[in-house]
Design a protein around this motif. Structure first.
Motif, mmCIF file in Angstrom:
data_model
loop_
_atom_site.group_PDB
_atom_site.id
_atom_site.type_symbol
_atom_site.label_atom_id
_atom_site.label_comp_id
_atom_site.label_asym_id
_atom_site.label_seq_id
_atom_site.Cartn_x
_atom_site.Cartn_y
_atom_site.Cartn_z
ATOM 1 N N GLU A 183 -65.295 -22.667 -38.833
ATOM 2 C CA GLU A 183 -64.092 -22.163 -38.499
ATOM 3 C C GLU A 183 -62.949 -23.291 -38.394
ATOM 4 O O GLU A 183 -63.237 -24.293 -37.662
ATOM 5 C CB GLU A 183 -64.141 -21.653 -36.849
ATOM 6 N N PRO A 184 -61.974 -23.218 -39.347
ATOM 7 C CA PRO A 184 -61.137 -24.246 -39.260
ATOM 8 C C PRO A 184 -60.253 -24.772 -38.221
ATOM 9 O O PRO A 184 -59.703 -25.780 -38.148
ATOM 10 C CB PRO A 184 -60.287 -24.068 -40.611
ATOM 11 N N ASN A 185 -59.963 -23.809 -37.300
ATOM 12 C CA ASN A 185 -59.074 -23.970 -36.154
ATOM 13 C C ASN A 185 -59.750 -24.004 -34.913
ATOM 14 O O ASN A 185 -59.183 -23.644 -33.813
ATOM 15 C CB ASN A 185 -57.928 -22.726 -36.062
ATOM 16 N N GLY A 186 -61.048 -24.266 -34.953
ATOM 17 C CA GLY A 186 -61.791 -24.489 -33.908
ATOM 18 C C GLY A 186 -62.054 -23.257 -33.296
ATOM 19 O O GLY A 186 -62.894 -22.416 -33.886
ATOM 20 N N GLY A 187 -61.703 -22.832 -32.076
ATOM 21 C CA GLY A 187 -61.917 -21.597 -31.315
ATOM 22 C C GLY A 187 -63.202 -21.641 -30.662
ATOM 23 O O GLY A 187 -63.812 -22.547 -30.455
ATOM 24 N N PRO A 188 -63.679 -20.171 -29.973
ATOM 25 C CA PRO A 188 -64.822 -20.123 -29.228
ATOM 26 C C PRO A 188 -66.148 -20.665 -30.136
ATOM 27 O O PRO A 188 -66.180 -20.053 -30.901
ATOM 28 C CB PRO A 188 -64.979 -18.898 -28.782
ATOM 29 N N PRO A 189 -66.949 -21.579 -29.493
ATOM 30 C CA PRO A 189 -68.355 -21.655 -29.947
ATOM 31 C C PRO A 189 -69.153 -20.630 -30.037
ATOM 32 O O PRO A 189 -69.057 -19.769 -29.149
ATOM 33 C CB PRO A 189 -68.689 -22.824 -29.122
ATOM 34 N N PRO A 190 -70.238 -20.578 -31.043
ATOM 35 C CA PRO A 190 -70.153 -21.812 -32.026
ATOM 36 C C PRO A 190 -69.126 -21.410 -33.217
ATOM 37 O O PRO A 190 -68.701 -19.974 -33.448
ATOM 38 C CB PRO A 190 -71.539 -21.540 -32.640
ATOM 39 N N THR A 191 -68.686 -22.380 -33.905
ATOM 40 C CA THR A 191 -67.834 -22.230 -34.910
ATOM 41 C C THR A 191 -68.366 -22.194 -36.507
ATOM 42 O O THR A 191 -67.653 -22.132 -37.223
ATOM 43 C CB THR A 191 -66.597 -23.458 -34.792
ATOM 44 N N PHE A 192 -69.708 -22.299 -36.441
ATOM 45 C CA PHE A 192 -70.230 -22.047 -37.863
ATOM 46 C C PHE A 192 -70.341 -20.776 -38.405
ATOM 47 O O PHE A 192 -70.296 -19.838 -37.563
ATOM 48 C CB PHE A 192 -71.931 -22.562 -37.869
ATOM 49 N N LYS A 193 -70.329 -20.804 -39.785
ATOM 50 C CA LYS A 193 -70.298 -19.184 -40.403
ATOM 51 C C LYS A 193 -71.345 -19.216 -41.331
ATOM 52 O O LYS A 193 -71.659 -20.419 -42.110
ATOM 53 C CB LYS A 193 -68.964 -19.140 -41.291
ATOM 54 N N ILE A 194 -72.504 -18.278 -41.331
ATOM 55 C CA ILE A 194 -73.659 -18.292 -41.689
ATOM 56 C C ILE A 194 -73.460 -17.373 -43.043
ATOM 57 O O ILE A 194 -72.612 -16.097 -42.877
ATOM 58 C CB ILE A 194 -74.736 -17.868 -41.151
ATOM 59 N N LYS A 195 -73.847 -17.714 -44.365
ATOM 60 C CA LYS A 195 -73.618 -16.785 -45.433
ATOM 61 C C LYS A 195 -74.879 -16.159 -45.903
ATOM 62 O O LYS A 195 -75.756 -16.992 -46.499
ATOM 63 C CB LYS A 195 -73.084 -17.593 -46.695
ATOM 64 N N PRO A 196 -75.620 -15.129 -45.504
ATOM 65 C CA PRO A 196 -76.743 -14.929 -45.919
ATOM 66 C C PRO A 196 -76.969 -14.416 -47.335
ATOM 67 O O PRO A 196 -76.115 -14.248 -47.895
ATOM 68 C CB PRO A 196 -76.830 -13.335 -45.065
#
Length: 454
Positions: A183-196
């Protein structure tokens, strides 16, 4: 006559052999649907019944099998990446502390993120405070990244943890190597994005071709923001790819926590040209980094300064807690549970205690994930100002103020909460083990202290 008798024996033997082979096929056909310790001879009716009750055809629960279609088990990755697997699982260079708790230098190995009795105990205490399903999913999202793709299974995972019979994988190879964005703007954790999908991501620009999975380079794996997507309290800015500042300029988490060497990330022999990192993620895996950089030694631990004024029967002032100029918070990698304690004590010239006060910073179990996660007590490169004011009776004259900064790895549960959780455990041995873990992890550990003469 002899020939006829011989023929009859051959015919009978052939029929017996056919019967044995047919029986073996029938047994095999039923057994393949069972776990290795399952009953032999189960037939198609048992298969259908198992699937109807949520069992997959290979003996794995249906919802676990659903997760593993996306998050391949790390045991499968071991076939090619055996060294990384053994490091991740803690099978190399084990210490007694690691063998007992899955813990090294107060940090849980990623490979024990669900199996560790420490996590089970802390999670069990927190669950006694009745968190909502959404809060449970939020808690598990870093310990089991698969819950960000399959949030509907978070409750079942929580139940497995509490029962101590975990079959689903927590932080495995796929959990990290399916991450394709942050997530480029931070925000609530977690900020990772998974691509199945079948593509696994990593740091190499020229990944080796193989028949198991496609591979693709991602710059995330050379950035601090990758690790900070879960360990968000360790750096000042989770969106930065490296750590700013004069001392650690350009440094990333992986430089210290994934001991660098050259070799091959697979079992392929003779490949010594790639830069690879170890996959056990210990607290400080290369102390030489501290030894060869004296500035780093001076800055890496918190320190306390005291500003104070006195009168006849009182002392007032401010404790200044700071972590040098490093953009890195200490201690420990957990961003939610840590408790910091600042104890202010006023003494007379003979060392007698006139008054003392303990200030606690950190959330109790009842407040964890019930709102925004607060900033840590001390954050790298910043100063925390803690005011204090003490008075006492009598004619004693204050001579010094002492400030001691300690921390606990987990919140200390109230006696009622502790008893409530221990009562859920099925045996006295389990209650004793859990009690020992609680007592060990609430022990105050000294960070620093300061004495100011008045």
């Amino acid at each position: 006559m002899t020939t006829l008798r011989t023929w009859r024996w051959i015919k009978a033997g052939s029929l017996f052999l056919i019967a044995v082979l047919m029986g073996a096929v029938a047994v095999y056909d039923g057994a393949v649907a069972q776990k290795p310790d399952g009953p032999a001879g189960a037939g198609a009716g048992d298969k259908q019944a198992g699937q109807a009750s949520g069992q997959a055809s290979d003996g794995v629960e249906g919802w676990v099998a659903e997760i593993e279609k996306t998050f391949i088990r790390s045991e499968d990755c071991k076939q090619c990446h055996d060294r990384h697997y053994e490091e991740w699982k803690g099978m190399r260079e084990q210490t007694p502390d690691l063998k007992t708790f899955g813990r090294v230098d107060a940090a849980l190995l990623h490979g024990t993120s669900l199996e560790s009795p420490v996590f089970k105990t802390v999670f069990g205490l927190w669950m006694q405070t009745k968190p909502t399903a959404e809060q449970q999913t939020k808690c598990l999202s870093c310990h089991v990244p698969a819950t960000t793709v399959y949030p509907q299974h978070a409750g079942k995972i929580a139940e497995q943890v509490l029962n101590g019979k975990v079959t689903v994988e927590g932080i495995g190879c796929a959990s990290c190597h399916l991450i394709h964005a942050i997530e480029p703007n931070g925000g609530p954790p977690p900020t990772f994005k998974i691509k199945p999908g079948s593509t696994l991501y990593g740091p190499y620009s020229d990944p080796e071709e193989n028949l198991v999975h496609t591979a693709e380079q991602s710059d995330l794996y050379r950035g601090a923001n990758f690790c900070a997507s879960c360990h968000f309290d360790k750096v000042k800015d989770v969106t930065k790819r490296d750590l700013p500042g004069e001392i650690l300029q350009g440094t990333i988490c992986q430089d210290c926590h994934m001991e660098p060497s050259t070799g091959s990330s697979t079992s392929k022999r003779g490949s010594l040209t790639r830069q690879i990192g170890r996959h056990w993620f210990r607290g400080v895996v290369i102390p030489g980094t501290l030894l060869k950089n004296r500035n780093l030694q001076a800055e890496w631990m918190p320190r306390v300064d005291i500003e104070a004024t006195k009168s006849a029967n009182s002392v007032a002032g401010t404790a200044l807690v700071r972590v040098g100029s490093l953009p890195h918070s200490f201690p420990d990698g957990d961003p939610v549970l840590k408790q910091f304690l600042l104890t202010i004590t006023v003494k007379d010239a003979q060392g007698n205690v006139l008054t003392t006060e303990e200030k606690r910073f950190g959330l109790p179990y009842e407040q964890i994930l019930r709102g925004p996660i607060p900033d840590p007590f001390i954050k790298g490169g910043t100063t925390r100002k803690v005011p204090f004011s003490h008075t006492w009776q009598g004619a004693a004259v204050p001579a010094s103020v002492e400030a001691v900064l300690t921390y606990q790895l987990i919140p200390e549960p109230s006696p009622a909460l502790r008893d409530q959780y221990l009562a859920t455990l099925p045996s006295e041995d389990e209650r004793k083990r859990a009690g020992n873990i609680i007592d060990e992890y609430i022990q105050p550990r000294v960070l620093t202290y300061r004495v100011k003469t008045l």
